[in-house]
Structure formats: C-alpha cells, structure tokens
Design a protein around this motif. Sequence first.
Motif, PDB file in Angstrom:
ATOM      1  N   HIS A 190       0.829  -1.210   0.000  1.00 33.63           N
ATOM      2  CA  HIS A 190       0.000   0.000   0.000  1.00 33.63           C
ATOM      3  C   HIS A 190       0.864   1.261   0.000  1.00 33.63           C
ATOM      4  O   HIS A 190       0.628   2.186  -0.778  1.00 33.63           O
TER       5      HIS A 190
ATOM      6  N   ASP B 284      -9.352   4.354   4.250  1.00 31.56           N
ATOM      7  CA  ASP B 284      -9.241   3.927   2.850  1.00 31.56           C
ATOM      8  C   ASP B 284      -9.995   2.612   2.680  1.00 31.56           C
ATOM      9  O   ASP B 284      -9.626   1.606   3.300  1.00 31.56           O
TER      10      ASP B 284
ATOM     11  N   GLN C 152      -5.339  11.398  -4.014  1.00 25.40           N
ATOM     12  CA  GLN C 152      -4.903  10.198  -3.307  1.00 25.40           C
ATOM     13  C   GLN C 152      -3.593  10.435  -2.547  1.00 25.40           C
ATOM     14  O   GLN C 152      -3.395   9.871  -1.469  1.00 25.40           O
TER      15      GLN C 152
ATOM     16  N   HIS D 183      -3.507   9.759   1.426  1.00 24.58           N
ATOM     17  CA  HIS D 183      -2.581   8.784   2.010  1.00 24.58           C
ATOM     18  C   HIS D 183      -1.572   9.427   2.958  1.00 24.58           C
ATOM     19  O   HIS D 183      -1.180   8.800   3.953  1.00 24.58           O
TER      20      HIS D 183
ATOM     21  N   HIS E  25      -7.243  -2.516  -2.071  1.00 25.46           N
ATOM     22  CA  HIS E  25      -5.805  -2.675  -1.794  1.00 25.46           C
ATOM     23  C   HIS E  25      -5.480  -2.418  -0.317  1.00 25.46           C
ATOM     24  O   HIS E  25      -4.420  -2.785   0.151  1.00 25.46           O
TER      25      HIS E  25
HETATM   26 MN   MN3 Z   1      -4.937   3.416  -0.712  1.00 29.18          MN
END
Ligand code: MN3
Length: 199
Positions: free
Chosen positions: A27, A159, A73, A77, A163
Amino acid sequence: MSFTLPDLPYAYDALQPYMSKETLEYHHDKHHLAYVTNGNNLLKGTEWEGKSLEDIVKGSFGKNAGLFNNAGQHYNHLHFWNWMKPNGGGAIPGELEKAIIDGCGSVAKMKEDFIQAGVTQFGSGWCWLAVQNGKVIVSKSANGESPLVHGATPILGCDVWEHSYYIDYRNRRPDYVKAFIENMVNWDYVAQMYAAATK
Ligand code: MN3
C-alpha cells in the motif's frame, strides 16, 4: 512544489494484527508511490505547479481528472498513515470527544455511522469524519475524492479501496472498517486536525 513519498511513521509490522506488514509494503511502497510519481508527471506544465497540495487538490477537481485523482490520493494517504498508530483507538481527547457527541449524537453512534459509510461506499473510496460549518460529520466519497472537494475539512479517513484490506480481510470490508475505528486510530492526530479545522 512536487510530491514526495514520506516514510511510514512506524514500522511495517507495527499495526499487526489489524493491518499486516505485507499490506503496508504494497500500500505504501507501491500504491502511494504510484500516486506520487504519476502526480508529479501530471502536475508539470499545469497552472497548479508551485501551489500547495490542498490548492492542487481543490483546483484540479472537475478540471483535470488525471491530476486530481493522483493529487487527491497523495493528500489522502499522507494523512492516512498518520491516522493510524500501533495500539491505536482508546480514549478520544476531550475537546474532540465533545465535538463528536455534539455533531454525531455519541461516540458509539459516530463509530456506527463511520462503519456504515465505509461499508456502503460502493466500489473504491473512503469514509470520513470531517468538519463542516464547525460541526463534526460522517461522510463517504468515491475514488480519490475527500471532504476537501465537498465543502468540508477532513479530520479522519479510512481507505476502503480493496488494496487497503484484501490481503488481511479478503472480502470482509465491515471487519476491516470496524478494526480501523476501534483499534487503529491515532486520535491525537485527529484532534490536531480538528483543532486546525476549527481555529
Ligand atoms: Mn490506498
């Protein structure tokens, strides 16, 4: 400014048994890195070069899908790694707890609504605690979107792209989101974001 991949703020095996070393290796080292690399390539030559990450995310939304997806993203993250910690969960700092009770009814109701948001986000996306008009709300969004582009300020996000949980939980997304909100959250970091969003 260009995007860079930060190190995780803890060891890759530090979130076990709730999130495995293998999940964090893929990840962080592969998925997040790809957003950084693609985001930097797509940022070049655009009007947002040199802007802050928040401004790039908000400015590119609805205008430049490729750049938005990767910058969004990257933003999500960067915070996601800090929204978790070893031995997470537990007591919520007082002022934030009061705001959660005020906005969501109770801590238990907030957790129930947060899990429900994560479970009902169809396909890839995120579930959130955000501050909107001074109140703490629960929300969800698709793909790389966040409350930032929906008139609110994110203070906690989970999230729910596959994944993030498929290695550890397979198809059991509800178990993953429940483990996240009960056992993984770094509430001190959430409280910092709450304070910044309401000052
Ligand atoms: Mn992610």
